[in-house]
Design a protein around this motif. Structure first.
Motif, PDB file in Angstrom:
ATOM      1  N   GLY A  35       0.808  -1.239   0.141  1.00  0.00           N
ATOM      2  CA  GLY A  35      -0.177   0.100  -0.145  1.00  0.00           C
ATOM      3  C   GLY A  35       0.823   1.274   0.034  1.00  0.00           C
ATOM      4  O   GLY A  35       0.582   2.342  -0.524  1.00  0.00           O
ATOM      5  N   ALA A  36       1.946   1.187   0.784  1.00  0.00           N
ATOM      6  CA  ALA A  36       3.000   2.452   0.786  1.00  0.00           C
ATOM      7  C   ALA A  36       3.532   2.684  -0.564  1.00  0.00           C
ATOM      8  O   ALA A  36       3.488   3.864  -1.074  1.00  0.00           O
ATOM      9  N   GLU A  37       3.869   1.597  -1.136  1.00  0.00           N
ATOM     10  CA  GLU A  37       4.428   1.605  -2.444  1.00  0.00           C
ATOM     11  C   GLU A  37       3.482   2.337  -3.622  1.00  0.00           C
ATOM     12  O   GLU A  37       3.748   3.218  -4.312  1.00  0.00           O
ATOM     13  N   THR A 120       7.574  16.747   0.374  1.00  0.00           N
ATOM     14  CA  THR A 120       7.999  16.764  -1.192  1.00  0.00           C
ATOM     15  C   THR A 120       8.084  15.381  -1.491  1.00  0.00           C
ATOM     16  O   THR A 120       8.087  14.290  -0.747  1.00  0.00           O
ATOM     17  N   GLY A 121       8.107  14.997  -2.851  1.00  0.00           N
ATOM     18  CA  GLY A 121       8.149  13.833  -3.323  1.00  0.00           C
ATOM     19  C   GLY A 121       9.452  13.328  -2.734  1.00  0.00           C
ATOM     20  O   GLY A 121       9.570  12.052  -2.388  1.00  0.00           O
ATOM     21  N   ARG A 122      10.570  13.840  -2.858  1.00  0.00           N
ATOM     22  CA  ARG A 122      11.893  13.537  -2.393  1.00  0.00           C
ATOM     23  C   ARG A 122      11.770  12.922  -0.975  1.00  0.00           C
ATOM     24  O   ARG A 122      12.219  11.785  -0.702  1.00  0.00           O
ATOM     25  N   ARG A 127      11.184   8.344   2.813  1.00  0.00           N
ATOM     26  CA  ARG A 127      10.337   7.743   4.139  1.00  0.00           C
ATOM     27  C   ARG A 127       9.830   6.059   3.317  1.00  0.00           C
ATOM     28  O   ARG A 127       9.945   5.293   4.188  1.00  0.00           O
ATOM     29  N   LEU A 128       9.692   6.153   2.266  1.00  0.00           N
ATOM     30  CA  LEU A 128       9.346   4.732   1.471  1.00  0.00           C
ATOM     31  C   LEU A 128      10.193   3.899   1.741  1.00  0.00           C
ATOM     32  O   LEU A 128       9.886   2.476   2.169  1.00  0.00           O
TER      33      LEU A 128
END
Length: 151
Positions: A35-37, A120-122, A127-128
């Motif tokens: 789910g995180a991915e 931000t996306g970064r 975190r991912l």
């Protein structure tokens, strides 16, 4: 690779085993990782995270399926190694190109994380990658429990 290693030799009994009534199963953890991915891949690619029933369940698995005790968007019949592995394969296909070569736009994209803070996306990608490692450690801890089914 380390997540895959943590699943070697597991069977469906191990996927469904719960240490106590308030703990998560390995299956729930795996759907949460998937789910995180999916969460980050769909948002960074600007696609509807709920464009199919399966993707809607993945989108719920990052938050509701983990932070709400006793709930999973994936039912009992989906708590097996085959279905969990298919979910991870699906989301790895989504996220791998982003991790390998994110665009500058993706890295600077303002987003809201699953826990609600602005990133931000970064920052989301940072975190991912930590997230999967954290939960892989949990899987090893569950597997080391004396009551864990050894298959």
């Amino acid at each position: 690779v380390r997540l895959d290693q943590s699943l070697e030799g597991l069977d469906d009994a191990g996927i469904k085993w719960r240490q106590h009534e308030n703990s998560h199963t390995i299956g729930e953890i795996l759907y949460h990782i998937a789910g995180a991915e999916h969460y980050w891949a769909s948002r960074l690619n600007r696609i509807d995270p709920k464009r199919s029933e399966f993707e809607a369940k993945l989108d719920l698995a990052i938050h509701d399926g983990f932070l709400r005790e006793g709930y999973s968007p994936f039912g009992e019949s989906e708590m097996n190694l085959r279905d969990c592995s298919q979910a991870l394969d699906y989301t790895r296909t989504e996220i791998k190109p982003i991790l390998a070569n994110p665009s500058a736009e993706m890295l600077e994209m303002p987003l809201i994380s699953p826990v609600g803070d602005h990133v931000t996306g970064r920052q989301g990608l940072h975190r991912l990658v930590q997230h999967c490692g954290y939960h892989t450690g949990q899987i090893w801890m569950i597997r080391s429990h004396p009551g864990f089914p050894k298959g």
